[in-house]
Design an enzyme around this catalytic site. Structure first.
Site, short mmCIF file in Angstrom:
data_model
loop_
_atom_site.label_atom_id
_atom_site.label_comp_id
_atom_site.label_asym_id
_atom_site.label_seq_id
_atom_site.Cartn_x
_atom_site.Cartn_y
_atom_site.Cartn_z
N LYS A 13 17.97 -40.61 -5.69
CA LYS A 13 18.24 -41.71 -6.64
C LYS A 13 17.48 -42.98 -6.25
O LYS A 13 16.85 -43.62 -7.09
CB LYS A 13 19.74 -42.05 -6.69
CG LYS A 13 20.65 -40.94 -7.09
CD LYS A 13 22.11 -41.39 -7.12
CE LYS A 13 22.65 -41.84 -5.78
NZ LYS A 13 22.67 -40.78 -4.74
N ARG A 88 30.29 -45.00 -9.12
CA ARG A 88 30.54 -43.80 -8.34
C ARG A 88 31.93 -43.25 -8.61
O ARG A 88 32.31 -42.23 -8.01
CB ARG A 88 30.44 -44.15 -6.85
CG ARG A 88 29.16 -43.71 -6.19
CD ARG A 88 29.27 -44.07 -4.73
NE ARG A 88 28.40 -43.35 -3.87
CZ ARG A 88 27.18 -43.75 -3.52
NH1 ARG A 88 26.66 -44.83 -4.00
NH2 ARG A 88 26.49 -43.03 -2.66
N ARG A 127 16.22 -38.15 6.41
CA ARG A 127 15.98 -39.48 5.83
C ARG A 127 15.83 -40.52 6.94
O ARG A 127 16.60 -40.54 7.90
CB ARG A 127 17.14 -39.87 4.91
CG ARG A 127 17.03 -41.32 4.42
CD ARG A 127 17.80 -41.59 3.16
NE ARG A 127 19.23 -41.34 3.28
CZ ARG A 127 20.07 -41.37 2.23
NH1 ARG A 127 19.60 -41.65 1.02
NH2 ARG A 127 21.34 -41.12 2.41
N ARG A 160 20.25 -43.53 9.38
CA ARG A 160 21.49 -44.26 9.07
C ARG A 160 22.68 -43.58 9.75
O ARG A 160 22.75 -42.36 9.80
CB ARG A 160 21.72 -44.25 7.55
CG ARG A 160 21.09 -45.44 6.84
CD ARG A 160 21.01 -45.26 5.35
NE ARG A 160 22.23 -44.78 4.71
CZ ARG A 160 22.32 -44.54 3.40
NH1 ARG A 160 21.29 -44.73 2.61
NH2 ARG A 160 23.45 -44.11 2.89
N ARG A 171 30.73 -36.87 2.80
CA ARG A 171 30.16 -37.60 1.65
C ARG A 171 29.91 -36.66 0.47
O ARG A 171 30.10 -37.06 -0.68
CB ARG A 171 28.86 -38.30 2.07
CG ARG A 171 29.15 -39.50 2.96
CD ARG A 171 27.91 -40.02 3.65
NE ARG A 171 26.95 -40.54 2.70
CZ ARG A 171 25.66 -40.67 2.95
NH1 ARG A 171 25.17 -40.29 4.12
NH2 ARG A 171 24.86 -41.18 2.06
P1 ADP Z 1 23.25 -42.67 -0.74
O1 ADP Z 1 21.96 -43.30 -1.20
O2 ADP Z 1 23.04 -41.71 0.37
O3 ADP Z 1 24.03 -42.06 -1.86
P2 ADP Z 1 24.31 -45.32 -0.70
O4 ADP Z 1 23.39 -46.22 0.01
O5 ADP Z 1 24.26 -45.32 -2.18
O6 ADP Z 1 24.10 -43.85 -0.14
O7 ADP Z 1 25.81 -45.60 -0.26
C1 ADP Z 1 26.18 -45.61 1.10
C2 ADP Z 1 27.68 -45.83 1.17
O8 ADP Z 1 28.03 -47.11 0.60
C3 ADP Z 1 28.53 -44.82 0.41
O9 ADP Z 1 28.78 -43.63 1.15
C4 ADP Z 1 29.81 -45.64 0.17
O10 ADP Z 1 30.59 -45.71 1.34
C5 ADP Z 1 29.26 -47.03 -0.09
N1 ADP Z 1 29.02 -47.26 -1.54
C6 ADP Z 1 27.81 -47.47 -2.13
N2 ADP Z 1 27.96 -47.63 -3.45
C7 ADP Z 1 29.30 -47.50 -3.72
C8 ADP Z 1 30.10 -47.53 -4.89
N3 ADP Z 1 29.54 -47.73 -6.11
N4 ADP Z 1 31.43 -47.36 -4.76
C9 ADP Z 1 31.99 -47.17 -3.57
N5 ADP Z 1 31.31 -47.11 -2.42
C10 ADP Z 1 29.97 -47.27 -2.48
P1 ADP Z 2 19.70 -41.18 -2.61
O1 ADP Z 2 19.36 -42.60 -2.96
O2 ADP Z 2 20.06 -40.35 -3.81
O3 ADP Z 2 20.72 -41.09 -1.53
P2 ADP Z 2 17.02 -41.08 -1.39
O4 ADP Z 2 16.14 -41.58 -2.47
O5 ADP Z 2 17.30 -41.98 -0.26
O6 ADP Z 2 18.39 -40.49 -2.04
O7 ADP Z 2 16.39 -39.72 -0.85
C1 ADP Z 2 17.04 -38.95 0.18
C2 ADP Z 2 15.99 -38.41 1.15
O8 ADP Z 2 15.18 -37.43 0.49
C3 ADP Z 2 15.03 -39.47 1.67
O9 ADP Z 2 14.66 -39.11 2.98
C4 ADP Z 2 13.83 -39.35 0.72
O10 ADP Z 2 12.62 -39.78 1.36
C5 ADP Z 2 13.81 -37.85 0.42
N1 ADP Z 2 13.37 -37.53 -0.94
C6 ADP Z 2 13.55 -38.24 -2.08
N2 ADP Z 2 13.01 -37.60 -3.14
C7 ADP Z 2 12.49 -36.45 -2.67
C8 ADP Z 2 11.80 -35.34 -3.28
N3 ADP Z 2 11.59 -35.28 -4.60
N4 ADP Z 2 11.43 -34.31 -2.47
C9 ADP Z 2 11.69 -34.35 -1.14
N5 ADP Z 2 12.33 -35.36 -0.50
C10 ADP Z 2 12.72 -36.39 -1.26
#
Ligand code: ADP
Ligand code: ADP
Ligand code: ZN
Length: 214
Positions: A13, A88, A127, A160, A171
């Protein structure tokens, strides 16, 4: 153009939201990034959010919604935005809807970046995130030019805390229970679009652009 990115943690995302934001000149708003910036700066909000994030749990809706509504009320959001990691939960989505209705506005697209759980584990384990600007890379799939260093700002890349294997499983459970129901929620509103997130980053992006421009 107002866009919501849906998908499991690690689905890509953030990666896609950044590409969309750059192409269309709209802000990329990540609640996770906002929380991490607060943690880094040692704010009270950061401390509270961290206690949930470290356990792989969601930060409570009340706190999260307030932060998001403050952010989208800013001037740069008038022309649109791409939300990454919000909503979320169904209550978060309902509050966002109500606020937009008050402004005679609405979300245009909810894009689900679909990636099965098996791939997610590998994506999150590999990541690496920039400590400064929040850009993300992958040790195998999306490498920075120089190992361990952010292409965008030259700062250090780290694993992270919540991407460690012990938290990733939790998660994913939380995602299936609390966030996945949003896919139906936006489908019922007629704005859900699904892309195959297992493709290469650029192919996923091309599929998204095709949706936004159809
Ligand atoms: P990822 O990109 O791996 O999905 P995020 O950076 O979006 O992780 O979120 C990291 C953490 O921050 C989540 O696991 C949650 O604890 C918190 N968080 C982020 N966005 C929200 C939301 N909209 N509602 C509740 N918790 C959130
Ligand atoms: P989210 O915001 O949904 O948690 P991220 O954008 O941070 O996800 O992506 C999660 C991990 O996967 C990161 O290490 C990113 O560099 C990698 N990634 C993202 N898109 C792709 C893809 N299309 N193919 C392979 N790896 C990817
Ligand atoms: Zn950086």
């Amino acid at each position: 153009m107002k866009i919501i990115m849906l998908g499991a943690p690690g689905a890509g995302k953030g990666t896609q939201a950044k590409l969309i934001a750059d192409k269309y000149g709209i802000p990329h708003i990540s609640t996770g990034d906002i929380f991490r910036a607060n943690i880094k700066n040692g704010t009270a909000l950061g401390m509270e959010a961290k206690s949930y994030m470290d356990q792989g749990l969601l930060v409570p809706d009340e706190l999260t919604v307030k932060i998001l509504l403050d952010r989208v009320a800013q001037e740069d959001c008038k022309k649109g935005y791409v939300l990454d990691g919000f909503p979320r939960t169904i209550p978060q989505a309902e509050v966002l809807d109500q606020e937009l209705v008050k402004l005679h506005d609405q979300i245009d697209h909810a894009i689900d970046v679909d990636v099965p759980d098996e791939n997610i584990i590998r994506r999150m384990g590999g990541r690496r995130a920039c400590v400064s600007c929040g850009a993300t890379y992958h040790i195998e799939y999306i490498k920075p030019h120089k190992e361990g260093i952010c292409d965008e700002c030259g700062q250090e890349l780290v694993l992270r805390d919540d991407d460690k294997p012990e938290t990733v499983g939790k998660r994913l459970d939380v995602y299936h229970e609390q966030t996945q129901p949003l896919i139906d929620f936006y489908d019922r509103k007629g704005i859900l679009k699904t892309v195959d997130g297992t493709q290469d980053m650029q192919d996923v992006f091309d599929a998204i652009v095709a949706i936004l421009e159809q």
